[in-house]
Structures are given as C-alpha cells and as structure tokens.
Write a protein that holds these residues in place. Structure first.
Motif, PDB file in Angstrom:
ATOM      1  N   ARG A  87     -46.034   5.750  56.006  1.00 39.08           N
ATOM      2  CA  ARG A  87     -45.649   6.929  56.794  1.00 39.08           C
ATOM      3  C   ARG A  87     -46.804   7.461  57.656  1.00 39.08           C
ATOM      4  NH1 ARG A  87     -40.603   8.704  56.017  1.00 39.08           N
ATOM      5  NH2 ARG A  87     -39.542   8.094  54.089  1.00 39.08           N
ATOM      6  N   THR A  91     -46.389   7.246  61.722  1.00 37.28           N
ATOM      7  CA  THR A  91     -46.335   8.553  62.376  1.00 37.28           C
ATOM      8  C   THR A  91     -47.424   8.676  63.431  1.00 37.28           C
ATOM      9  OG1 THR A  91     -45.403   9.619  60.405  1.00 37.28           O
ATOM     10  CG2 THR A  91     -46.513  11.038  61.995  1.00 37.28           C
ATOM     11  N   PRO A 120     -40.541   6.837  60.134  1.00 44.31           N
ATOM     12  CA  PRO A 120     -40.883   7.151  61.522  1.00 44.31           C
ATOM     13  C   PRO A 120     -40.938   5.892  62.382  1.00 44.31           C
ATOM     14  CG  PRO A 120     -42.830   7.274  60.134  1.00 44.31           C
ATOM     15  CD  PRO A 120     -41.681   7.038  59.219  1.00 44.31           C
TER      16      PRO A 120
END
Length: 220
Positions: A87, A91, A120
């Motif tokens: 993540r 991101t 993401p």
C-alpha cells in the motif's frame, strides 16, 4: 521516464503462505512437506503445480481446485496476505502521477478478491480473466494495452525470472527483479537475471527512487 508500473501478484503483491497451506490442508499432508516440495520444484525450474503432483501422484489439479471451491475451502485473500510495503509503495507511485497496474498469473476468483481489497491501483487483471498466461508473449501484449504507455516507459516488476523478467524484457518493457519469495531469492544473483533486469530491488518502496531516477535521467 517511467509512466506506468505493472506489478506481478504472487510473492510480489501477496504472500503465497495461505495458498500453499490451504493446499496442504486439503491434501491432508503436513504443510512443511508441501513447502519443501515447492522449494524443490523451484530449484529445478519447474512449474510450482508440480509440487502438488509430487505430493499426490496422478492428481487432477484443476478438478481438485474446483472441489475445494465447492467445499467452501477455495481461494481467500485479505489484508494479512499483502506484503507490508504494498500500500505505501503503490500510493506513493500514484501520487507521483504514475499509472499503477497489477497483472499476474492468477484465476478470475483471485482477480475479484484482489479488487475487493481496494488497492491503490488503476487496474487489476489476471491471466484467468485474459485467457493467456505468463510467460507467453500475448500476456505482455495485453500488459502493454492496459499500461497505456510505450514499452520503454512501462516497468514490469516481479520475482520470477522466467515468468516476469525475461519475457517482459523480450517484449521491450523495462524490468525490475524483486528479491522476494523463493524464486526471487534463489535466482537474484544469477548472471542472466543481473544482465536482464534494469533494476534489482528488495522492497517495492525502492521503486519510488527508481521512477525518480528514470525521470532525472530523461530530463523530465
């Protein structure tokens, strides 16, 4: 310059621990035994499904897969299956304006499970959904379609030399070899991987620096 980063799934985005543990439990063999067999077939350069055939000679892997699903013991993915750097890295890459794609050799069910994690990423796709798998050139043709960038501006990231680095390089993509999982560790320092991979990384967060360096070198 790197405009799009495409990620492999198994042992790049997700841990394979649950996958192999579930198979061991289904076949009623010790988890350590199946894990050791996976390591053996990796060292031989064989497809990892061969570990199931060694554990249960004559097994129909596809039939057993469907039997597991019917019994409610099929594929599962949750947050605990993700590597900790996934993540944060994805991101930050998206925050830099990079298109993020996840595309690997997984089933259609795995594709739905991955999308259910709200990662993401701009797109998540699997070989089961595309009807073509790595290392076939057609898989990387599909990768380039969804990348929406030229091959030289697309970076494919994966742990497996034969499925990720070599065929992606042959398709004209930039490549990053990830030292993660049995394949990533076993072959990381081989001359073929060192020569083929544009970058070698130990963590997905290192890709942020890779993209920044590529932008500086291109003057962008």
């Amino acid at each position: 310059m790197i405009e799009t980063v495409v990620f492999d799934v198994g042992e790049t985005i997700t841990r394979d621990d649950r996958y192999w543990a579930a198979w061991a439990d289904w076949l009623e063999i010790p988890r350590h035994t199946l894990s050791a067999l996976v390591g053996a077939v990796v060292a031989r350069g064989q497809d990892n499904a061969e570990a199931l055939r060694l554990a249960r000679p004559g097994i129909d892997v596809a039939a057993e897969y469907h039997a597991r699903e019917a019994a409610g013991r099929g594929e599962r993915l949750d947050e605990s299956d993700l590597y900790e750097d996934v993540r944060p890295a994805l991101t930050e890459l998206r925050g830099m304006g990079v298109r993020v794609v996840i595309a690997g050799n997984q089933t259609t069910i795995a594709g739905d499970l991955l999308r259910g994690l709200s990662l993401p990423a701009d797109l998540i796709a699997t070989s089961g959904e595309w009807g073509v798998a790595k290392p076939q050139p057609a898989f990387f043709e599909r990768v380039l379609e969804v990348a929406q960038a030229a091959p030289a501006r697309t970076l494919y990231v994966g742990d497996h030399p034969a499925n990720d680095v070599f065929p992606a390089k042959a398709a004209g993509l930039r490549t990053a070899h990830l030292r993660r999982g049995p394949w990533g560790h076993l072959w990381a320092d081989t001359p073929e991987v060192v020569a083929s991979a544009d970058w070698q990384v130990d963590s997905l967060t290192q890709l942020v620096e890779v993209v920044e360096d590529a932008r500086r070198s291109s003057g962008s």
